[in-house]
Design a protein around this motif. Structure first.
Motif, short mmCIF file in Angstrom:
data_model
loop_
_atom_site.label_atom_id
_atom_site.label_comp_id
_atom_site.label_asym_id
_atom_site.label_seq_id
_atom_site.Cartn_x
_atom_site.Cartn_y
_atom_site.Cartn_z
N ASN A 227 0.86 -1.18 0.00
CA ASN A 227 0.00 0.00 0.00
C ASN A 227 0.90 1.23 0.00
N GLY A 228 0.81 2.03 -1.08
CA GLY A 228 1.69 3.19 -1.20
C GLY A 228 1.44 4.23 -0.12
N SER A 229 0.23 4.27 0.42
CA SER A 229 -0.10 5.25 1.45
C SER A 229 0.57 4.94 2.78
N THR A 230 0.78 3.65 3.03
CA THR A 230 1.40 3.23 4.31
C THR A 230 2.81 2.68 4.12
N GLY A 231 3.12 2.27 2.89
CA GLY A 231 4.42 1.63 2.62
C GLY A 231 4.51 0.22 3.16
N LYS A 232 3.37 -0.40 3.44
CA LYS A 232 3.39 -1.71 4.11
C LYS A 232 2.65 -2.79 3.33
N SER A 233 3.13 -4.01 3.54
CA SER A 233 2.51 -5.21 2.99
C SER A 233 2.77 -6.36 3.95
N ILE A 234 1.74 -7.20 4.17
CA ILE A 234 1.89 -8.36 5.05
C ILE A 234 1.34 -9.59 4.32
N THR A 235 2.11 -10.68 4.33
CA THR A 235 1.71 -11.91 3.65
C THR A 235 2.00 -13.11 4.54
N ASN A 236 1.04 -14.01 4.66
CA ASN A 236 1.28 -15.28 5.34
C ASN A 236 1.74 -16.29 4.30
N VAL A 237 2.91 -16.90 4.52
CA VAL A 237 3.51 -17.74 3.49
C VAL A 237 3.74 -19.16 4.00
N TYR A 238 3.27 -20.13 3.24
CA TYR A 238 3.52 -21.54 3.56
C TYR A 238 3.70 -22.39 2.31
N VAL A 239 3.54 -21.77 1.13
CA VAL A 239 3.71 -22.50 -0.12
C VAL A 239 4.21 -21.53 -1.19
N LEU A 240 5.08 -22.04 -2.08
CA LEU A 240 5.59 -21.22 -3.18
C LEU A 240 4.59 -21.17 -4.33
N LYS A 241 4.92 -20.39 -5.32
CA LYS A 241 4.03 -20.18 -6.46
C LYS A 241 3.71 -21.48 -7.19
N ASN A 242 4.67 -22.41 -7.21
CA ASN A 242 4.48 -23.69 -7.92
C ASN A 242 3.84 -24.76 -7.05
N GLY A 243 3.44 -24.40 -5.82
CA GLY A 243 2.77 -25.35 -4.94
C GLY A 243 3.69 -26.06 -3.96
N THR A 244 4.99 -25.78 -4.02
CA THR A 244 5.94 -26.41 -3.11
C THR A 244 5.81 -25.82 -1.70
N PRO A 245 5.61 -26.65 -0.68
CA PRO A 245 5.54 -26.13 0.69
C PRO A 245 6.88 -25.52 1.10
N ILE A 246 6.82 -24.45 1.89
CA ILE A 246 8.04 -23.82 2.38
C ILE A 246 7.81 -23.33 3.81
N LYS A 247 8.79 -23.59 4.66
CA LYS A 247 8.71 -23.21 6.07
C LYS A 247 9.68 -22.07 6.38
N TYR A 248 9.49 -21.51 7.55
CA TYR A 248 10.38 -20.41 7.98
C TYR A 248 11.84 -20.82 7.94
N ASP A 249 12.14 -22.04 8.41
CA ASP A 249 13.52 -22.50 8.45
C ASP A 249 14.14 -22.59 7.06
N ASP A 250 13.30 -22.77 6.03
CA ASP A 250 13.80 -22.79 4.65
C ASP A 250 14.18 -21.38 4.20
N TRP A 251 13.39 -20.39 4.62
CA TRP A 251 13.64 -19.02 4.17
C TRP A 251 14.97 -18.48 4.68
#
Length: 279
Positions: A227-251
């Motif tokens: 959001n350009g007005s706040t400069g912020k974005s929040i996303t909950n992530v547990y899978v990549l674009k191709n469907g592969t699961p990904i955990k915090y320890d992987d990141w």
């Protein structure tokens, strides 16, 4: 003979009193056992659409059920509907469990053994649940959420990694991206930028490689727009674009980088970027 009968009567009376005492005492102990807290877990409820309202929700394990107690400060009047929803708060989701409304004193107490669909649920399942709690302004105004918080597997553990995002093409936009570990090992990815334009929307992606990759790396994840007005974005992530699961320890060991783009229309013009994972 009279003395013997008197002794017998006294003995029987004492036995009867003792029996009643033992029986009622045991029954009271059994009742007390039902109220014993065997374990507990507390989560924060933060201000959402109404300023000044926040508190906690605590799950208490008992012998045959779970007691869920909400305590909020900043409540002044009325009853406020409360629900447990599926997914994380940033994703949103349907209602899994209707709780007793929060009263004018900021308190709600609900004894739970089943979800709204009549599925049995235990304390252990609730504290691992993929969910969040919403407390609403009123039954007639459910669209206004006065307090909200992730629960169960979505609870943040405190583990996190921060990465810098530097300006690109003299855009004047820079900041950081923060990866936070959830109890279920999913990841909350938060971008915070300075220099974005109010009213603008900035796409963001994670790519393979690093910022020096010739021709750019493969896009592995589309994050929620900034959001350009706040400069912020929040996303909950547990899978990549191709469907592969990904955990915090992987990141935290990932070979990747993050790009922020000028706008949805100019989605190839990079305005900020930075390496993530193993730098």
């Amino acid at each position: 003979m009279t003395i013997s009968k008197t002794k017998s009567i006294l003995s029987l009376s004492l036995f009867a009193v003792l029996f009643v005492f033992l029986f009622t005492g045991c029954k009271k102990d059994d009742d007390d056992d039902k109220d014993i807290v065997l374990a507990e877990e507390t989560y924060d409820l933060k201000t959402k659409d109404a300023l000044g309202v926040s508190g906690t929700v605590t799950f208490y394990k008992r012998s045959s059920s779970t007691t869920i107690e909400i305590t909020l400060s900043g409540i002044t009047s009325g009853n406020h509907p409360a629900h447990i929803h599926v997914n994380s708060a940033i994703e949103s989701g349907g209602i899994a469990l209707t709780l007793n409304p929060v009263n004018a004193q900021g308190i709600s107490v609900t004894s739970v053994s089943k979800l709204d669909d009549n599925t049995s649920v235990t304390y252990e399942q609730l504290i691992a649940f993929n969910g969040y709690i919403n407390v609403h302004q009123s039954a007639n105004n459910l669209g206004v959420i006065i307090a909200q918080g992730d629960i169960g597997g979505n609870k943040l553990t405190g583990a996190s990694e921060n990465y810098s995002l530097t300006e690109f093409n003299t855009s004047g936009v820079s900041g950081q991206v923060r990866f936070e570990k959830r109890k279920n090992n999913n990841t909350l990815v938060s971008i915070s930028l300075n220099g974005t334009l109010s009213g603008e929307t900035h796409p963001a992606q994670i790519l393979l490689g690093d910022v020096t990759t010739v021709g750019g790396g493969q896009v592995v994840l589309d994050l929620n727009n900034i959001n350009g007005s706040t400069g912020k974005s929040i996303t909950n992530v547990y899978v990549l674009k191709n469907g592969t699961p990904i955990k915090y320890d992987d990141w935290v060991v990932y070979d990747g980088y993050l790009n922020v783009y000028e706008s949805i229309i100019n989605s190839t013009t990079i305005i900020s970027q930075g390496n993530i994972g193993e730098l």
